[in-house]
Design a protein around this motif. Structure first.
Motif, mmCIF file in Angstrom:
data_model
loop_
_atom_site.group_PDB
_atom_site.id
_atom_site.type_symbol
_atom_site.label_atom_id
_atom_site.label_comp_id
_atom_site.label_asym_id
_atom_site.label_seq_id
_atom_site.Cartn_x
_atom_site.Cartn_y
_atom_site.Cartn_z
ATOM 1 N N TRP A 247 44.097 44.868 40.487
ATOM 2 C CA TRP A 247 42.645 44.757 40.339
ATOM 3 C C TRP A 247 42.249 44.592 38.871
ATOM 4 N N ARG A 248 42.940 45.285 37.983
ATOM 5 C CA ARG A 248 42.627 45.145 36.551
ATOM 6 C C ARG A 248 42.969 43.747 36.047
ATOM 7 N N THR A 249 44.037 43.177 36.555
ATOM 8 C CA THR A 249 44.395 41.804 36.179
ATOM 9 C C THR A 249 43.292 40.837 36.594
ATOM 10 N N PHE A 250 42.810 41.015 37.825
ATOM 11 C CA PHE A 250 41.708 40.166 38.310
ATOM 12 C C PHE A 250 40.473 40.337 37.433
ATOM 13 N N GLN A 251 40.153 41.591 37.104
ATOM 14 C CA GLN A 251 38.968 41.864 36.294
ATOM 15 C C GLN A 251 39.108 41.281 34.889
ATOM 16 N N ALA A 252 40.318 41.341 34.321
ATOM 17 C CA ALA A 252 40.561 40.782 32.983
ATOM 18 C C ALA A 252 40.308 39.280 32.974
ATOM 19 N N LEU A 253 40.683 38.588 34.050
ATOM 20 C CA LEU A 253 40.393 37.153 34.155
ATOM 21 C C LEU A 253 38.897 36.895 34.110
ATOM 22 N N GLY A 254 38.130 37.748 34.794
ATOM 23 C CA GLY A 254 36.673 37.609 34.766
ATOM 24 C C GLY A 254 36.104 37.836 33.385
ATOM 25 N N ALA B 252 31.485 34.681 38.507
ATOM 26 C CA ALA B 252 30.515 33.981 39.345
ATOM 27 C C ALA B 252 30.032 32.680 38.719
ATOM 28 N N ALA B 253 29.974 32.634 37.380
ATOM 29 C CA ALA B 253 29.384 31.470 36.712
ATOM 30 C C ALA B 253 30.410 30.450 36.241
ATOM 31 N N ILE C 229 39.853 29.161 42.507
ATOM 32 C CA ILE C 229 40.727 30.270 42.908
ATOM 33 C C ILE C 229 40.679 31.390 41.861
ATOM 34 N N VAL C 230 40.740 31.006 40.577
ATOM 35 C CA VAL C 230 40.668 31.992 39.501
ATOM 36 C C VAL C 230 39.350 32.753 39.554
ATOM 37 N N SER C 231 38.248 32.036 39.788
ATOM 38 C CA SER C 231 36.925 32.679 39.854
ATOM 39 C C SER C 231 36.845 33.658 41.020
ATOM 40 N N ILE C 232 37.417 33.288 42.156
ATOM 41 C CA ILE C 232 37.358 34.153 43.339
ATOM 42 C C ILE C 232 38.113 35.458 43.097
#
Length: 486
Positions: free
Chosen positions: A246-253, A420-421, A459-462
């Motif tokens: 989850w932290r990896t996903f959040q870091a991408l955001g 999201a953007a 995919i990265v955004s999702i």
């Protein structure tokens, strides 16, 4: 000093070319589409871009690199940089349609989508663009208050020691920030923001440089040793396996948010002079802006990771990775707050203009909406005040401040906004408009790789959005809005 107030019965909207000629104006101070002459240059456009791009996102990059590690962290930052410049160059060519040099102007991002794509995509663009701007102004309110709180806490730590709690509520500082924004929001339009953007740009370079300098100093300290790794935070030591994902996903955001400026790129381009061609100037300004920010991002992210290792704070200026010299940290946080004052306006002005133009068209005979009043101030240029603008913009600032008070979660919030953007505004619409404008043949090699780029970014955004939503959900389980510590 006396101030004379006179009524000026005119629309808050700029006059059309036909209306200008009917009034007998010669066109001496008009541009090629009948609007007031635009005076923007590559320098002012670069300042607007840097003001928008370097902001709260840079403060979380050490944390983001810590989640991804030495391989993926810098690689993802560089990938976002290259993709953002490529798509911003495509978007710059969509400012005029159908030809990027001689076509008709598109004054807003939505106008560009309407001219090149049309249909339901115009509404989807508006939803993404203005939703991102509203979310970003909320995030900026959170960040500005955190920086102002950090100044007070820094002085407390210096006086009483690092072991003291030194709790300070964000709420009073959010209200102070809102008060400044209510005043600055009366700047009539985007074209009047150049000075504010230049000041904000100087501030952004200043605090980013201080952050890098303090990180270098921390690395140079005798006995300094922190854990870093090729893959970032370690499962079983720093985080659980689930938290790592989850932290990896959040870091991408968070990294995506750090490059979000496409939502105002067309509006920035609309401030440029007609000669030389706006698209050529905008591409150079985008290159300057992205190169400058990328250098600082790599320095802040990578040197910050070296300084703090896997324990990097979510915001390395307000998370108190540094305590001394306290006066320098105070100064850096003041620079952050001043910079965010300008960024808030750059992101808010398109929202203000959209609502005001819509209301002027919807209620063309409303004196409350259309009447302006001239305030004559000795030794200064006259200022035109519009009561609808005063009321509506004040309400907007208050609403964003209240929402920021309810959800003051920095990393999760900026990650969600970025996720999201990033895809629709930075990737999807620029690529789709470029395909439509240049009439690229379906299933050709160029069409295929452009589509693949768009789908990969989707995919990265999702996954980035999923990580941020999970983080927000975790925060909300224990958070109580407006509750003060004892």
């Amino acid at each position: 000093m006396a101030i004379e107030l006179q009524k000026k019965n005119e629309s808050i909207m700029e006059p059309t070319h036909h209306e200008v000629m009917e009034r007998g104006d010669t066109g001496k101070n008009l541009d090629d589409d009948g609007h007031e002459n635009r005076t923007g240059t590559m320098i002012t456009a670069s300042a607007h871009i840097i003001t928008t791009v370097i902001g709260s996102g840079v403060l979380s990059l050490a944390w983001a690199v810590a989640q991804l590690g030495w391989i993926a962290g810098p690689a993802v930052l560089m990938a976002f940089s290259v993709i953002t410049y490529f798509t911003s160059a495509l978007l710059a060519d969509c400012y005029r349609s159908p030809d990027p040099i001689t076509g008709n102007r598109n004054n807003t991002y939505m106008d560009a989508v309407r001219a090149n794509l049309g249909g339901m995509k115009v509404k989807l663009c508006g939803l993404a663009q203005y939703g991102m701007m509203v979310g970003a102004t909320i995030g900026l309110t959170i960040t500005a208050s955190m920086s102002m709180v950090a100044v007070k806490r820094s002085n407390c730590f210096h006086k009483n020691g690092h072991q003291v709690d030194c709790y300070t509520s964000n709420y009073p500082f959010m209200i102070i920030f809102a008060a400044f924004q209510i005043i600055l929001s009366q700047i009539p339009n985007f074209h009047k923001l150049s000075l504010l953007s230049i000041v904000a740009t100087v501030m952004s370079f200043t605090y980013a440089s201080i952050g890098v300098g303090l990180s270098v100093a921390k690395v140079a300290e005798k006995g300094h040793h922190v854990r870093t790794s090729l893959t970032g935070v370690t499962v079983g030591i720093d985080v659980s396996g689930e938290e790592k994902v989850w932290r990896t996903f959040q870091a991408l955001g968070n990294m995506a948010f750090a490059y979000c400026f496409s939502c105002v790129l067309i509006e920035i381009q609309d401030t440029l002079k007609s000669n030389p061609p706006e698209n050529k100037v905008m591409k150079k300004a985008s290159l300057i802006g992205i190169l400058a920010t990328s250098v600082f991002y790599m320095l802040c992210g990578c040197i910050g990771y070296v300084a703090f290792g896997n324990d990097a704070p979510g915001n390395f200026l307000t998370g108190f990775g540094f305590y001394e010299p306290f006066w320098l940290i105070d100064f850096a946080n003041v620079c952050v707050a001043i910079h965010i004052v300008g960024t808030y306006q750059v992101l808010s002005q398109p929202i203000f203009g959209f609502i005001e133009d819509f209301c002027a068209q919807r209620w063309p005979n409303s004196r409350f909406i259309k009447n302006n009043y001239v305030i004559k101030i000795p030794f200064l240029d006259p200022y035109y005040i519009n009561f609808f603008r005063l009321v509506w913009r004040t309400i907007y600032v208050i609403l964003t401040t209240v929402i920021a008070m309810i959800f003051p979660f920095f990393n999760d919030f900026v990650g969600l906004i970025g996720a999201a953007a990033f895809w629709p505004l930075t990737v999807y619409f620029p690529i789709e408009m470029y395909i439509a404008q240049t009439k690229i043949k379906r299933y050709s090699s160029r069409w295929t790789w452009l589509k693949l780029l768009s789908w990969a970014c989707l995919i990265v955004s999702i996954i980035a959005a999923a990580g941020s939503i999970k983080g927000l959900a975790s925060e909300l389980k224990t958070y109580q809005p407006f509750k003060m510590k004892n």
